[in-house]
Enzyme design. Structure first.
Site, PDB file in Angstrom:
ATOM      1  N   LYS A   1     -27.711  -6.496  11.134  1.00 49.13           N
ATOM      2  CA  LYS A   1     -27.164  -6.377   9.774  1.00 49.13           C
ATOM      3  C   LYS A   1     -27.473  -4.975   9.274  1.00 49.13           C
ATOM      4  O   LYS A   1     -28.439  -4.358   9.722  1.00 49.13           O
ATOM      5  CB  LYS A   1     -27.825  -7.410   8.847  1.00 49.13           C
ATOM      6  CG  LYS A   1     -27.032  -7.710   7.604  1.00 49.13           C
ATOM      7  CD  LYS A   1     -25.998  -8.813   7.843  1.00 49.13           C
ATOM      8  CE  LYS A   1     -25.091  -8.971   6.657  1.00 49.13           C
ATOM      9  NZ  LYS A   1     -24.172 -10.099   6.795  1.00 49.13           N
TER      10      LYS A   1
ATOM     11  N   ASP B   1     -19.310  -7.286   4.721  1.00 44.89           N
ATOM     12  CA  ASP B   1     -20.132  -8.246   3.965  1.00 44.89           C
ATOM     13  C   ASP B   1     -19.888  -7.881   2.501  1.00 44.89           C
ATOM     14  O   ASP B   1     -18.855  -7.244   2.184  1.00 44.89           O
ATOM     15  CB  ASP B   1     -21.620  -8.119   4.354  1.00 44.89           C
ATOM     16  CG  ASP B   1     -22.486  -9.245   3.782  1.00 44.89           C
ATOM     17  OD1 ASP B   1     -22.454 -10.358   4.316  1.00 44.89           O
ATOM     18  OD2 ASP B   1     -23.191  -9.030   2.769  1.00 44.89           O
TER      19      ASP B   1
END
Ligand code: NDP
Length: 447
Positions: A126, A166
């Site tokens: 991430k 995201d």
């Protein structure tokens, strides 16, 4: 058991100070897999918990850029390469003012289990920045993305680490990031997912997380002989995940009645139908306006953030789809009191541990994010496959695979989480996600 969890968590907190979201995510996993580890000592012997909670690599970097008024701005960029035991690091980039190391480590940690559950060969990662695209011009967003990629490009690659979108990173941002990567590397490869359809993107990728969360709810409801059809659904957020959650609820005959952003939420008793959703998509994706405008346009109720929440509205199924820790204990109690039978998390870790406890005690069908929203990364995995094959699958083909993967994730949750008259989806998802990664790590030796 409790002591073992406590002493492990003490070490985690000491080693990773001030990363409260990371502590929260690790605690949830450790609590649910500790009894399983007791029965399978090979994992403790391999120090699996200690290894799986330590990122393989963390990159932090300066992102300087010049805004439209000529002023120099400095943001911080990150990429957490958490685990590559079963495939290249894979996970989104988040651009939001709240982004910090702890939040990205929690997201990267969750991603490892989620990606494992999809059945596809993807490790977990991430990244992102404390840059917030809200209120910035297209030119500023492009300048930022180009500067961000000018450092990130040396750490990623189609067989190494494949980022996606995201919060704050949608089609526009992926385009600018991809353009700069291609320019720097002089290569056209599938290094990012969520790409435009004309240049390597997959059909259904924009829809996948929202669709997947609804498919997952449908699977959970099926275990009780029920379905989305005719159900009143509350949805939070109004971004990518929330929009396609509403679309799929409508397609399956349910009624979505709320949407939110960080300023407040709208409650439309009549339901957010396809036409109204089109307005939301234009409002959020093109005009980049606030959800309040929906209330004006359709004469719906609007509540400022902090006064009331979507969870105060009576519903059958809830889809938290905005951000972490947005459903608190009192919200969970209200949902249960109002007869909510199912919660499917489009967002990552949107429910606090106390809220999860309320759902579990009340035997609500509770699908944690790592299982319920895995459809997004699953279709990212399918985008990677199509890029490698240099082929594009049809909409029907990708949707069929997404449905099959959702069913497979649900089956894994049943396998590891089935209890007498109830399924513990938290336990099911955590153990199911863990086993595949841990076995791969053991087979690959101490690396
Ligand atoms: P978007 O940026 O498209 O939308 C986010 C939405 O949530 C916006 O409406 C935003 O409101 C709201 N929001 C964000 N932060 C906050 C906050 N701190 N408080 C209140 N509202 C907030 O993001 P996505 O839809 O892509 O992501 C939503 C959630 O889904 C995140 O938890 C993400 O990690 C998760 N997720 C996303 C996937 C994907 O494929 N995109 C895959 C799996 C999970 P505002 O505009 O006012 O900030």
């Amino acid at each position: 058991m409790l002591n073992k969890v406590k002493s492990f968590m003490k070490e985690i907190v000491e080693k990773n100070p001030a990363e409260k979201e990371f502590h929260q995510a690790v605690q949830e996993v450790v609590e649910s897999i500790m009894p399983f580890l007791e029965k399978h000592p090979k994992y403790a012997k391999a120090k699996m918990l200690e290894r799986i909670t330590e990122p393989e690599r963390v990159v932090m970097f300066r992102v300087p850029w010049v805004d439209d008024s000529g002023e120099i701005q400095v943001n911080r960029g990150y990429r957490i390469e958490m685990n590559s035991a079963i495939g290249p690091y894979k996970g989104g980039l988040r651009f939001h003012s709240t982004v910090n190391l702890g939040i990205l480590k929690f997201l990267a940690f969750e991603q490892v289990f989620k990606n494992s559950l999809t059945t596809l060969p993807m490790g977990g990662g991430k990244g992102g920045s404390n840059f917030d695209p809200k209120g910035k011009s297209d030119n500023e967003v492009m300048k930022f993305c180009q500067s961000f990629m000018t450092e990130l490009f040396r750490h990623i690659g189609p067989d190494t680490d494949v980022p996606a979108g995201d919060i704050g990173v949608g089609g526009r941002e992926i385009g600018y990031l991809f353009g700069q990567y291609k320019r720097l590397r002089n290569e056209f490869t599938g290094v990012l997912t969520g790409k435009g359809l004309g240049w390597g993107g997959s059909l259904i990728r924009p829809e996948a997380t929202g669709y997947g969360a609804v498919y997952f709810a449908e699977e959970m409801l099926k275990t009780k002989g029920k379905s989305i059809k005719g159900k009143v659904c509350t949805v939070s957020g109004s971004g990518n995940v929330a929009q396609y959650t509403v679309e799929k609820i409508n397609q399956l005959g349910g009624k979505a009645v709320t949407l939110s952003d960080s300023s407040g939420f709208v409650y439309d008793k009549k339901g957010i139908d396809a036409k109204k959703l089109e307005f939301v998509m234009e409002l959020k994706n093109v005009k980049r306006g606030r959800i309040k405008e929906y209330a004006k346009k359709y004469n719906a109720e609007y509540y400022e953030a902090g006064k009331k929440w979507p969870w105060d509205i009576k519903c059958d199924v809830a889809f938290p789809s905005a951000t972490q820790n947005e459903v608190h204990k009192k919200d969970a109690k209200t949902l249960v009191k109002n007869g909510c039978m199912c919660v499917s998390e489009g967002a990552n870790m949107p429910s606090t541990p106390e809220a999860v406890e309320v759902f579990q005690k009340a035997k609500v069908l509770y699908g944690p994010g790592k299982a319920a929203n895995a459809g997004g990364v699953a279709v990212s995995g399918l985008e990677m496959s199509q890029n490698s094959l240099r082929l594009s699958w049809t909409r029907e083909e990708v949707d069929r695979r997404l449905r099959d993967i959702t069913i497979a994730i649900h089956d894994t949750c049943l396998k590891y989480g089935k209890e007498k008259n109830h399924v513990d989806y938290v336990k099911g998802a955590n153990i199911g996600g863990f086993v595949k990664v841990a076995d791969a790590m053991i087979e690959q030796g101490v690396v």
